[in-house]
Design a protein around this motif. Structure first.
Motif, PDB file in Angstrom:
ATOM      1  N   PHE A   7       0.583  -1.087  -0.145  1.00  0.00           N
ATOM      2  CA  PHE A   7       0.128  -0.133  -0.006  1.00  0.00           C
ATOM      3  C   PHE A   7       0.881   1.325   0.002  1.00  0.00           C
ATOM      4  O   PHE A   7       0.612   2.177  -0.669  1.00  0.00           O
ATOM      5  CB  PHE A   7      -0.781  -0.173   1.124  1.00  0.00           C
ATOM      6  CG  PHE A   7      -1.762   1.191   1.399  1.00  0.00           C
ATOM      7  CD1 PHE A   7      -2.942   1.375   0.595  1.00  0.00           C
ATOM      8  CD2 PHE A   7      -1.459   2.341   2.143  1.00  0.00           C
ATOM      9  CE1 PHE A   7      -3.815   2.273   0.569  1.00  0.00           C
ATOM     10  CE2 PHE A   7      -2.528   3.518   2.373  1.00  0.00           C
ATOM     11  CZ  PHE A   7      -3.458   3.462   1.696  1.00  0.00           C
ATOM     12  N   ALA A   8       2.004   1.212   0.781  1.00  0.00           N
ATOM     13  CA  ALA A   8       2.822   2.265   0.902  1.00  0.00           C
ATOM     14  C   ALA A   8       3.556   2.579  -0.395  1.00  0.00           C
ATOM     15  O   ALA A   8       3.605   3.650  -1.119  1.00  0.00           O
ATOM     16  CB  ALA A   8       4.070   1.999   1.866  1.00  0.00           C
ATOM     17  N   ALA A   9       3.914   1.574  -1.157  1.00  0.00           N
ATOM     18  CA  ALA A   9       4.294   1.655  -2.676  1.00  0.00           C
ATOM     19  C   ALA A   9       3.359   2.340  -3.635  1.00  0.00           C
ATOM     20  O   ALA A   9       3.759   3.046  -4.259  1.00  0.00           O
ATOM     21  CB  ALA A   9       4.849   0.228  -2.932  1.00  0.00           C
ATOM     22  N   LEU A  10       2.291   1.657  -3.561  1.00  0.00           N
ATOM     23  CA  LEU A  10       1.220   2.333  -4.373  1.00  0.00           C
ATOM     24  C   LEU A  10       0.978   3.930  -4.198  1.00  0.00           C
ATOM     25  O   LEU A  10       0.951   4.546  -5.039  1.00  0.00           O
ATOM     26  CB  LEU A  10       0.089   1.446  -4.287  1.00  0.00           C
ATOM     27  CG  LEU A  10       0.022   0.103  -4.946  1.00  0.00           C
ATOM     28  CD1 LEU A  10      -1.287  -0.653  -4.427  1.00  0.00           C
ATOM     29  CD2 LEU A  10      -0.021   0.271  -6.452  1.00  0.00           C
ATOM     30  N   ILE A  11       1.045   4.093  -2.964  1.00  0.00           N
ATOM     31  CA  ILE A  11       0.768   5.478  -2.663  1.00  0.00           C
ATOM     32  C   ILE A  11       1.675   6.320  -3.040  1.00  0.00           C
ATOM     33  O   ILE A  11       1.710   7.528  -3.727  1.00  0.00           O
ATOM     34  CB  ILE A  11       0.450   5.751  -0.939  1.00  0.00           C
ATOM     35  CG1 ILE A  11      -0.815   5.140  -0.484  1.00  0.00           C
ATOM     36  CG2 ILE A  11       0.549   7.131  -0.578  1.00  0.00           C
ATOM     37  CD1 ILE A  11      -2.032   6.119  -1.054  1.00  0.00           C
ATOM     38  N   LEU A  13       3.813   5.927  -5.587  1.00  0.00           N
ATOM     39  CA  LEU A  13       4.077   5.940  -6.761  1.00  0.00           C
ATOM     40  C   LEU A  13       2.877   6.884  -7.423  1.00  0.00           C
ATOM     41  O   LEU A  13       3.040   7.799  -8.361  1.00  0.00           O
ATOM     42  CB  LEU A  13       3.458   4.509  -7.712  1.00  0.00           C
ATOM     43  CG  LEU A  13       3.632   4.343  -9.119  1.00  0.00           C
ATOM     44  CD1 LEU A  13       5.055   4.955  -9.831  1.00  0.00           C
ATOM     45  CD2 LEU A  13       3.385   2.908  -9.493  1.00  0.00           C
ATOM     46  N   PHE A  14       1.728   6.766  -6.844  1.00  0.00           N
ATOM     47  CA  PHE A  14       0.480   7.617  -7.350  1.00  0.00           C
ATOM     48  C   PHE A  14       0.747   9.359  -6.824  1.00  0.00           C
ATOM     49  O   PHE A  14       0.598   9.938  -7.685  1.00  0.00           O
ATOM     50  CB  PHE A  14      -0.851   7.146  -6.575  1.00  0.00           C
ATOM     51  CG  PHE A  14      -2.000   8.173  -6.712  1.00  0.00           C
ATOM     52  CD1 PHE A  14      -2.747   8.208  -8.036  1.00  0.00           C
ATOM     53  CD2 PHE A  14      -2.402   9.008  -5.731  1.00  0.00           C
ATOM     54  CE1 PHE A  14      -3.760   9.147  -8.502  1.00  0.00           C
ATOM     55  CE2 PHE A  14      -3.256   9.916  -6.069  1.00  0.00           C
ATOM     56  CZ  PHE A  14      -3.957   9.965  -7.387  1.00  0.00           C
ATOM     57  N   PHE A  18       1.026  11.941  -9.688  1.00  0.00           N
ATOM     58  CA  PHE A  18      -0.221  13.187  -9.882  1.00  0.00           C
ATOM     59  C   PHE A  18       0.287  14.289  -9.307  1.00  0.00           C
ATOM     60  O   PHE A  18      -0.111  15.561  -9.873  1.00  0.00           O
ATOM     61  CB  PHE A  18      -1.221  12.500  -8.595  1.00  0.00           C
ATOM     62  CG  PHE A  18      -2.278  13.546  -8.461  1.00  0.00           C
ATOM     63  CD1 PHE A  18      -3.354  13.573  -9.574  1.00  0.00           C
ATOM     64  CD2 PHE A  18      -2.484  14.020  -7.421  1.00  0.00           C
ATOM     65  CE1 PHE A  18      -4.504  14.444  -9.441  1.00  0.00           C
ATOM     66  CE2 PHE A  18      -3.486  15.205  -7.255  1.00  0.00           C
ATOM     67  CZ  PHE A  18      -4.379  15.363  -8.271  1.00  0.00           C
ATOM     68  N   SER A  19       1.044  14.367  -8.220  1.00  0.00           N
ATOM     69  CA  SER A  19       1.586  15.681  -7.950  1.00  0.00           C
ATOM     70  C   SER A  19       2.576  16.356  -8.974  1.00  0.00           C
ATOM     71  O   SER A  19       2.281  17.488  -8.915  1.00  0.00           O
ATOM     72  CB  SER A  19       2.509  15.518  -6.552  1.00  0.00           C
ATOM     73  OG  SER A  19       3.597  14.477  -6.740  1.00  0.00           O
ATOM     74  N   THR A  20       3.259  15.601  -9.817  1.00  0.00           N
ATOM     75  CA  THR A  20       4.230  16.112 -10.509  1.00  0.00           C
ATOM     76  C   THR A  20       3.187  16.608 -11.701  1.00  0.00           C
ATOM     77  O   THR A  20       3.362  17.721 -12.482  1.00  0.00           O
ATOM     78  CB  THR A  20       5.188  15.069 -11.266  1.00  0.00           C
ATOM     79  OG1 THR A  20       5.855  14.549 -10.311  1.00  0.00           O
ATOM     80  CG2 THR A  20       5.634  15.398 -12.665  1.00  0.00           C
ATOM     81  N   SER A 223       9.352   1.897   4.149  1.00  0.00           N
ATOM     82  CA  SER A 223       8.782   1.513   2.947  1.00  0.00           C
ATOM     83  C   SER A 223       8.599   2.818   2.090  1.00  0.00           C
ATOM     84  O   SER A 223       8.854   2.846   0.745  1.00  0.00           O
ATOM     85  CB  SER A 223       7.350   0.485   3.074  1.00  0.00           C
ATOM     86  OG  SER A 223       7.614  -0.229   4.060  1.00  0.00           O
ATOM     87  N   LEU A 224       7.865   3.791   2.513  1.00  0.00           N
ATOM     88  CA  LEU A 224       7.738   4.932   1.783  1.00  0.00           C
ATOM     89  C   LEU A 224       8.957   5.671   1.188  1.00  0.00           C
ATOM     90  O   LEU A 224       9.153   6.033   0.085  1.00  0.00           O
ATOM     91  CB  LEU A 224       6.826   6.087   2.677  1.00  0.00           C
ATOM     92  CG  LEU A 224       5.621   5.809   3.009  1.00  0.00           C
ATOM     93  CD1 LEU A 224       5.153   6.594   4.123  1.00  0.00           C
ATOM     94  CD2 LEU A 224       4.757   5.728   1.767  1.00  0.00           C
ATOM     95  N   LEU A 225       9.953   5.704   2.151  1.00  0.00           N
ATOM     96  CA  LEU A 225      11.117   6.107   1.719  1.00  0.00           C
ATOM     97  C   LEU A 225      11.878   5.313   0.613  1.00  0.00           C
ATOM     98  O   LEU A 225      12.767   5.952  -0.280  1.00  0.00           O
ATOM     99  CB  LEU A 225      12.112   6.564   2.863  1.00  0.00           C
ATOM    100  CG  LEU A 225      11.692   7.447   3.799  1.00  0.00           C
ATOM    101  CD1 LEU A 225      12.734   7.719   4.859  1.00  0.00           C
ATOM    102  CD2 LEU A 225      11.469   8.781   3.323  1.00  0.00           C
ATOM    103  N   THR A 226      11.979   4.120   0.726  1.00  0.00           N
ATOM    104  CA  THR A 226      12.402   3.365  -0.308  1.00  0.00           C
ATOM    105  C   THR A 226      12.012   3.433  -1.775  1.00  0.00           C
ATOM    106  O   THR A 226      12.677   3.566  -2.772  1.00  0.00           O
ATOM    107  CB  THR A 226      12.359   1.717   0.257  1.00  0.00           C
ATOM    108  OG1 THR A 226      12.845   1.345   1.210  1.00  0.00           O
ATOM    109  CG2 THR A 226      12.901   0.659  -0.829  1.00  0.00           C
ATOM    110  N   CYS A 227      10.476   3.508  -1.798  1.00  0.00           N
ATOM    111  CA  CYS A 227       9.781   3.574  -2.800  1.00  0.00           C
ATOM    112  C   CYS A 227      10.180   5.111  -3.547  1.00  0.00           C
ATOM    113  O   CYS A 227      10.514   5.260  -4.693  1.00  0.00           O
ATOM    114  CB  CYS A 227       8.279   3.597  -2.674  1.00  0.00           C
ATOM    115  SG  CYS A 227       7.741   1.938  -2.266  1.00  0.00           S
ATOM    116  N   LEU A 228      10.166   5.937  -2.573  1.00  0.00           N
ATOM    117  CA  LEU A 228      10.880   7.326  -3.274  1.00  0.00           C
ATOM    118  C   LEU A 228      11.988   7.438  -3.613  1.00  0.00           C
ATOM    119  O   LEU A 228      12.116   7.982  -4.835  1.00  0.00           O
ATOM    120  CB  LEU A 228      10.447   8.340  -1.908  1.00  0.00           C
ATOM    121  CG  LEU A 228      10.611   9.919  -2.334  1.00  0.00           C
ATOM    122  CD1 LEU A 228       9.256  10.149  -2.985  1.00  0.00           C
ATOM    123  CD2 LEU A 228      10.265  10.567  -1.061  1.00  0.00           C
TER     124      LEU A 228
END
Length: 269
Positions: A7-11, A13-14, A18-20, A223-228
């Motif tokens: 879920f963190a990865a999908l958030i 990525l989205f 989206f923000s860009t 997890s959020l920082l890894t995806c970022l």
């Protein structure tokens, strides 16, 4: 709030996509309007800045999954407003002139710094404040998110300056059109493999923390920082690989209005 790493990865990525896209859309709309529309974009975005400040403050004592997501979103909100102000030409630097041809690299570098000086100072100031307020806080992830974005952006800017094969200058708004003259399209330099290697290693370290940390909230944060970090790595590879990454956002943007039409609209003709 879910503590699933998927879920963190999908958030992440989205939000990256989206923000860009929404920032590029608003900047393009302002480009097609009058000269005051870019300033209006920054003013209309002030609630985003306020939300970022308030959410970052509220997240400091909260190390639950919800608190981690709040810190992450707070850092993204702060970053988004500063980037909007930069792309709108409101917070840039004292140098707004194109780079003269055939300058020595050192002089070209300092002129390039002058084009983004106030923007970088704003980012550094925000990073310093986040660092101070999270120094003794339970939840450091607003600072960690902003710091990761800052380091990745500095790396990307240095690669654009030193030289990479692919640069999407079509996304540069009119207030920043002069920046294209400071980019160098060409073969990569030694800095590119250094930067992508560093991002790869850091991604692996963050992933190890996300897997092995026992606290569920901390696991979400890592997890959020890894995806970022992986997305930052992907953006670096977009500078080299022949991939049509601009198609991710180009379909969202209105067509560029000819500049002559802008002048006529501004004069009320």
């Amino acid at each position: 709030m879910s503590d699933s790493p998927w879920f963190a990865a999908l958030i992440t990525l989205f939000l990256w996509w989206f923000s860009t896209g929404i920032i590029l859309w608003r900047v393009r709309v302002a480009d097609n309007g009058s000269a005051k529309d870019h300033l209006m974009s920054v003013v209309l975005g002030l609630p985003l800045l306020a939300i970022g400040v308030l959410a970052a403050r509220a997240s400091l004592p909260d190390l639950s999954a919800g608190g981690i997501y709040m810190a992450f979103l707070a850092a993204l909100a702060l970053w988004a407003w500063i980037e909007l102000a930069f792309l709108s030409g409101v917070i840039t630097g004292p140098n707004r002139m194109p780079c003269p041809p055939y300058l020595a690299k050192r002089e070209r570098f300092w002129r390039a710094v002058g084009t983004i000086a106030w923007h970088e100072a704003t980012l550094i100031g925000t990073l310093a404040v986040l660092g101070l307020v999270t120094l003794t806080a339970a939840n450091p992830f607003a600072f960690g998110t902003f710091a990761l974005l800052f380091v990745a952006r500095i790396s990307a800017k240095l690669n654009l300056f030193l030289g990479v094969p692919r640069i999407n200058i079509q996304f540069l708004p009119r207030p920043l059109a002069h920046l294209a003259s400071y980019f160098r399209i060409g073969r990569i330099t030694a800095f590119f493999p250094i930067s992508v290697s560093a991002l790869t290693v850091f991604s692996a370290l963050l992933l190890e923390r996300a897997i092995n940390v026992t606290h569920s909230g901390m696991s979400v944060g890592y997890s959020l920082l890894t995806c970022l970090c992986l997305l930052a790595l992907l953006e670096h590879w977009f500078m080299v690989l022949p991939l049509p990454d601009e198609k991710l956002w180009r379909w969202m943007l209105p067509a560029t209005k000819p500049q002559n039409d802008q002048v006529e609209d501004a004069n009320g003709l």
